[in-house]
Design a protein around this motif. Structure first.
Motif, mmCIF file in Angstrom:
data_model
loop_
_atom_site.group_PDB
_atom_site.id
_atom_site.type_symbol
_atom_site.label_atom_id
_atom_site.label_comp_id
_atom_site.label_asym_id
_atom_site.label_seq_id
_atom_site.Cartn_x
_atom_site.Cartn_y
_atom_site.Cartn_z
ATOM 1 N N SER A 171 0.848 -1.110 0.070
ATOM 2 C CA SER A 171 -0.052 0.008 -0.119
ATOM 3 C C SER A 171 0.896 1.210 -0.079
ATOM 4 N N GLU A 179 -0.201 4.303 -0.188
ATOM 5 C CA GLU A 179 -0.818 5.128 0.485
ATOM 6 C C GLU A 179 -0.384 4.907 2.166
ATOM 7 N N ARG A 222 -13.070 10.281 4.554
ATOM 8 C CA ARG A 222 -12.770 8.832 3.972
ATOM 9 C C ARG A 222 -11.283 8.811 3.245
ATOM 10 N N LYS A 223 -10.706 10.123 3.089
ATOM 11 C CA LYS A 223 -9.302 10.177 2.661
ATOM 12 C C LYS A 223 -8.130 9.771 3.785
ATOM 13 N N GLN A 244 -8.146 6.818 6.134
ATOM 14 C CA GLN A 244 -8.527 5.381 6.544
ATOM 15 C C GLN A 244 -8.024 4.956 7.874
ATOM 16 N N PRO A 245 -8.425 4.410 9.063
ATOM 17 C CA PRO A 245 -9.739 4.306 8.907
ATOM 18 C C PRO A 245 -10.782 5.364 9.306
ATOM 19 N N ASP A 293 -18.352 5.883 8.233
ATOM 20 C CA ASP A 293 -19.140 6.535 7.145
ATOM 21 C C ASP A 293 -19.743 7.809 7.522
ATOM 22 N N ARG A 335 -8.188 -5.187 7.013
ATOM 23 C CA ARG A 335 -9.501 -4.699 6.916
ATOM 24 C C ARG A 335 -10.548 -5.625 7.290
ATOM 25 N N ALA A 374 -15.141 -6.653 6.165
ATOM 26 C CA ALA A 374 -15.071 -5.745 5.009
ATOM 27 C C ALA A 374 -16.474 -6.211 4.162
ATOM 28 N N ASP A 398 -15.645 -0.937 4.293
ATOM 29 C CA ASP A 398 -14.954 -0.922 3.160
ATOM 30 C C ASP A 398 -14.410 0.701 3.204
ATOM 31 N N ARG A 399 -13.929 1.085 1.934
ATOM 32 C CA ARG A 399 -13.530 2.481 1.815
ATOM 33 C C ARG A 399 -14.289 3.570 2.265
ATOM 34 N N ARG A 400 -15.832 3.259 2.154
ATOM 35 C CA ARG A 400 -16.531 4.369 2.510
ATOM 36 C C ARG A 400 -16.743 4.526 4.014
#
Length: 254
Positions: A46, A48, A145-146, A148-149, A152, A225, A228, A250-252
Motif C-alpha cells: 500500500s 498510501e 474517507r481520505k 482511513q480508517p 461512514d 480490514r 469488509a 469498506d473504503r466508505r
C-alpha cells in the motif's frame, strides 16, 4: 520508432549492505512492539499507507508521543499469546496506544483452544481495547474517507438523541478474545443467541462497541480490514426496536 533509454542507478554495494542492516534492525524493533508479517505486508502493498507512515516518522511520531507518552514493551502475557496464536492474531497494548496495563483474563489452555479453532475456520484475536463507545470511536477516527480508517460520514442515524442510550455506552477496558470471522449468519438474532448459548457459558455475543474498536484499531496497527463485507449483529436495541449492527467496513467507512 526510437526508444527512450534510461541508465539504471549505480548501486554502491557497501551502502546496500548498510540498508540491509537497517532493515533487519527495523524488523527486530518492530517485533518488540507487536509489528509482524501483516504489518510489513500492509506497508509493502500500500503506497498510501507507506506514505502516511513516512510522513508520520518525519513528524517525529508526535501523535504517539502525545497519546502514549512512552515506548511500551510487550508484556509477558502478550508474548505468550503471540507464541500461541501468532503475531497477526494479537493486538498489543502498544498497538492500541493503551495506557493502563491489564492482566490477561484467559488461561494458556484457552489460548491453545482458540489456536486450534483458528486452524479450522475461526479467527480468534486477542485484542487490547480501551472500552470506547461507538460515538467515542467515531470522534477518535473521524469521518474523512481520505484518512482511513473512518466512520461512514453518511451513517449518522446513531448520532440522534434517541440513540444516546446505546451509542454512548462503552465497556470495561482490557484484553478480549474475539472471533472476528462471524458465526451463524443465516440465523435470526434470537436463534443466534440460542446457538451461542449451546457453545457453553464462556461464550457470549460481543458488544457492538467492542467489535468496532477492535476492527478499527487492528486496521490502524496493521492495515488489515476486517468485516469488509458483512455485519455484526450486536447486543443493543436501537430506538426503532431493532438490534444494532456494525461492520461492512469498506473504503466508505465503518
Amino acid at each position: 520508432m526510437d526508444s527512450v533509454m534510461v541508465r539504471p542507478e549505480e548501486t554502491d554495494a557497501a551502502e546496500f549492505g548498510k540498508d540491509q542492516g537497517l532493515i533487519h534492525e527495523v524488523i527486530v524493533t518492530g517485533r518488540k512492539v507487536g509489528a509482524g508479517t501483516a504489518f510489513y505486508s500492509a506497508l509493502a502493498h500500500s503506497e498510501e499507507l507507506f506514505a502516511r507512515t513516512v510522513a508520520f516518522v518525519a513528524r517525529g511520531g508526535e501523535e504517539v508521543v502525545r497519546e502514549v507518552g512512552a515506548y511500551i514493551p510487550l508484556t509477558e502475557a502478550e508474548r505468550m499469546a503471540i507464541d500461541i496464536l501468532g503475531q497477526s492474531k494479537v493486538l498489543t497494548r502498544a498497538q492500541a496506544r493503551g495506557g493502563a496495563e491489564f492482566s490477561l483474563r484467559y488461561s494458556k489452555t484457552v489460548l491453545h483452544a482458540c489456536a486450534e479453532e483458528n486452524a479450522k475456520e475461526a479467527d480468534w484475536r486477542l485484542v487490547y481495547l480501551r472500552g470506547n463507545s461507538l460515538r467515542a470511536e467515531r470522534v477518535r477516527v473521524g469521518t474523512n474517507r481520505k484518512q482511513q480508517p473512518c466512520f461512514d460520514p453518511d451513517y449518522v442515524w446513531m448520532m440522534s438523541l434517541a440513540e444516546d442510550g446505546w451509542a454512548t455506552q462503552g465497556f470495561e477496558p482490557g484484553y478480549y478474545l474475539l472471533d472476528m470471522n462471524g458465526r451463524f449468519g443465516a440465523a435470526a438474532w434470537t436463534k443466534q443467541g440460542k446457538k451461542i448459548a449451546e457453545l457453553g457459558p464462556e461464550f457470549v455475543r460481543a458488544h457492538e462497541a467492542m467489535v468496532t474498536e477492535a476492527a478499527l484499531r487492528i486496521f490502524q496497527a496493521t492495515g488489515e480490514r476486517l468485516l469488509a463485507n458483512w455485519w455484526h449483529w450486536g447486543r443493543s436495541l436501537a430506538s426503532g426496536g431493532r438490534r444494532v449492527s456494525v461492520g461492512s467496513f469498506d473504503r466508505r467507512g465503518w
